[in-house]
Design a protein around this motif. Structure first.
Motif, PDB file in Angstrom:
ATOM      1  N   ASP A  49       0.846  -1.191   0.000  1.00 50.94           N
ATOM      2  CA  ASP A  49       0.000   0.000   0.000  1.00 50.94           C
ATOM      3  C   ASP A  49       0.884   1.246   0.000  1.00 50.94           C
ATOM      4  OD1 ASP A  49      -1.576   2.236   1.505  1.00 50.94           O
ATOM      5  OD2 ASP A  49      -3.089   0.813   0.824  1.00 50.94           O
ATOM      6  N   ALA A  50       0.674   2.113  -1.001  1.00 47.52           N
ATOM      7  CA  ALA A  50       1.557   3.283  -1.175  1.00 47.52           C
ATOM      8  C   ALA A  50       1.492   4.226   0.015  1.00 47.52           C
ATOM      9  CB  ALA A  50       1.173   4.016  -2.454  1.00 47.52           C
ATOM     10  N   THR A  51       0.320   4.392   0.621  1.00 48.61           N
ATOM     11  CA  THR A  51       0.195   5.316   1.761  1.00 48.61           C
ATOM     12  C   THR A  51       0.996   4.830   2.956  1.00 48.61           C
ATOM     13  OG1 THR A  51      -2.037   5.875   1.003  1.00 48.61           O
ATOM     14  CG2 THR A  51      -1.462   6.483   3.255  1.00 48.61           C
ATOM     15  N   ALA A  87       4.709   5.199   2.349  1.00 52.36           N
ATOM     16  CA  ALA A  87       5.171   6.580   2.532  1.00 52.36           C
ATOM     17  C   ALA A  87       5.370   6.903   4.006  1.00 52.36           C
ATOM     18  CB  ALA A  87       4.169   7.538   1.888  1.00 52.36           C
TER      19      ALA A  87
END
Length: 462
Positions: A430-432, A435
């Motif tokens: 998951d990119a979030t 990050a």
């Protein structure tokens, strides 16, 4: 215009005739000698197609001779033939000796046929029939559908599960006959209606004995009885249950002939509590259902990830699934006869074919492939659970995507998502969350996505 084309044809024939010569020049003085006295070089054995070509050449020569006899020879055309002698037409120009040329070709074809039919090593080799090279069968992407036995820790193929389950129940019969026999009735028979009819009759036998313990006729079951033969003896496990209840197989004389009966001794008929327990076991036993084995496999990065060769089991349907598909087709026909909006038609869109199983490959960013087998009716969340069990960081959220986009509807079935009968989905963290991890730690350690025990199973994708 006609004269122009005739002149062009003559010029073409003139160029094909070779070098020219003067009229006073000897016709044979400058021509190469074509003596037939010299021994010709040995020829290779011609193939059948070469012989046919020679015969076709003879046919063409005869056709040319006929055409030449019909066409008038022009005095301006000069012909030259590289043979030992030539004929000259009435105008003085040389012409082809078609008869001699035909004879030469016939002799050569005859000699080739004779040499080809002569017994020799090369001829025998050519006469041998060609052996067709069989293509190797393609290797299957998966050997088959595997199931876990509900009674023992063994995984077997789908086509072998019934035999294996029957063997396990027969072994169980020696220790717990009532439970084993009831499980046989529920698990080893496909027709559920016949199974229920058999259970009803067996329960009626027990109820008659309990309600009339002193009546001898209720303790006997005639094996030649029509209802018994049609509804009880044809069901696997029914005879075993009767024997487990204490009935004995006996021969009793009936009207001057011996008949086979199952007879319950009077002392066991008086133990009504035990008989009622047997009845409760029969009614409460559920069918044993083998669990689908994921048949987990791990493959190294390969260019053949999108190529699948599936066994027949992936395309076969059970009787219940065939009935459901038939009913859905009837409903679809009824809906087509109704006036429906475009939104209603879009909502009813389903895959054109129903599959029972599907093979899913999960491709990770490093190219490693995780493979598992699923029911097509399983949901996307089941696929997420399968992947999470194999991840080293099983707490970290991830997303799946296919060529149509990200797969988000976890309650949708694999069949509804079009992931049948085989599909490849792409894995990504998951990119979030990634990050946030980078912001907290400054970097992300790159390693294997899968657990070490899973990576130990890695192999080449054939």
């Amino acid at each position: 215009m006609k004269k122009f084309f005739e002149k062009a044809k003559l010029e073409i024939k003139f160029r094909k005739a070779g070098d020219g010569h003067t009229l006073t020049e000897s016709n044979t003085g400058h021509r190469p000698s074509t003596s037939h006295s010299s021994t010709p070089a040995p020829r290779a054995v011609p193939c059948t197609s070469a012989q046919r070509a020679g015969e076709a050449a003879l046919l063409r020569i005869s056709q040319q001779e006929k055409a030449a006899s019909k066409k008038p020879q022009s005095v301006t055309a000069t012909w030259k033939h590289n043979s030992a002698s030539t004929n000259t037409n009435s105008s003085g120009s040389p012409s082809l000796d078609f008869e001699k040329l035909r004879n030469e070709v016939k002799q050569e074809v005859f000699a080739n046929k004779k040499q080809f039919s002569a017994p020799s090593q090369s001829a025998s080799t050519l006469s041998q029939p060609l052996v067709a090279v069989k293509d190797e069968p393609m290797r299957l992407s998966v050997e088959g559908i595997y199931f876990k036995c509900p009674l023992c820790p063994v995984t077997v193929l789908q086509k072998e599960q019934d035999c294996h389950l029957k063997e396990c129940l027969e072994n169980m019969y020696t220790e717990n006959p009532h439970m084993a026999a009831a499980s046989m009735i529920q698990s080893l028979n496909k027709d559920k209606e016949k199974v229920q009819a058999c259970i009803d009759i067996l329960c009626k036998y027990i109820d008659n004995i309990c309600n009339n313990p002193g009546e001898e006729k209720y303790r006997k079951i005639k094996q030649s009885n029509r209802i018994f033969k049609e509804r009880v003896s044809t069901i696997t496990g029914a005879i075993e249950f009767i024997l487990a209840c204490g009935f004995e197989d006996m021969m009793i004389k009936q009207e001057d002939k011996l008949e086979s009966f199952f007879v319950l001794p009077s002392e066991k008929a008086e133990d009504q509590e035990t008989l009622q327990t047997y009845k409760a076991v029969l009614l409460s036993t559920e069918p044993l259902k083998p669990t689908l084995d994921r048949n987990l496999k791990v493959f190294r990065p390969s260019s053949g990830t999108m190529q699948f060769e599936l066994p027949e089991e992936f395309f076969s349907l059970s009787s219940e699934e065939i009935k459901r598909e038939y009913n859905s087709k009837l409903e679809e026909i009824d809906k087509k006869c109704q006036l429906r909006t475009k939104a209603m038609r879009e909502a009813d869109k389903k895959p054109s074919k129903t599959y029972r199983f599907t093979l899913i490959r999960i491709r990770f960013p490093d190219g490693v492939i995780l493979q598992g087998t699923f029911y097509s009716r399983e949901k996307l969340r089941d696929l997420f659970g399968f992947i999470r069990q194999s991840l080293e960081s099983d707490w970290q959220p991830f997303v799946l995507s296919d060529p149509t986009g990200q797969l988000k509807e976890e309650e949708a079935t694999l069949n509804e998502l079009g992931l049948v009968p085989a599909a490849v989905v792409n894995f990504a963290w998951d990119a979030t969350i990634m990050a946030d991890i980078v912001a907290a730690s400054g970097s992300v350690q790159q390693g294997n996505y899968l657990k070490p025990e899973v990576m130990a199973l890695i192999q080449e994708l054939s």
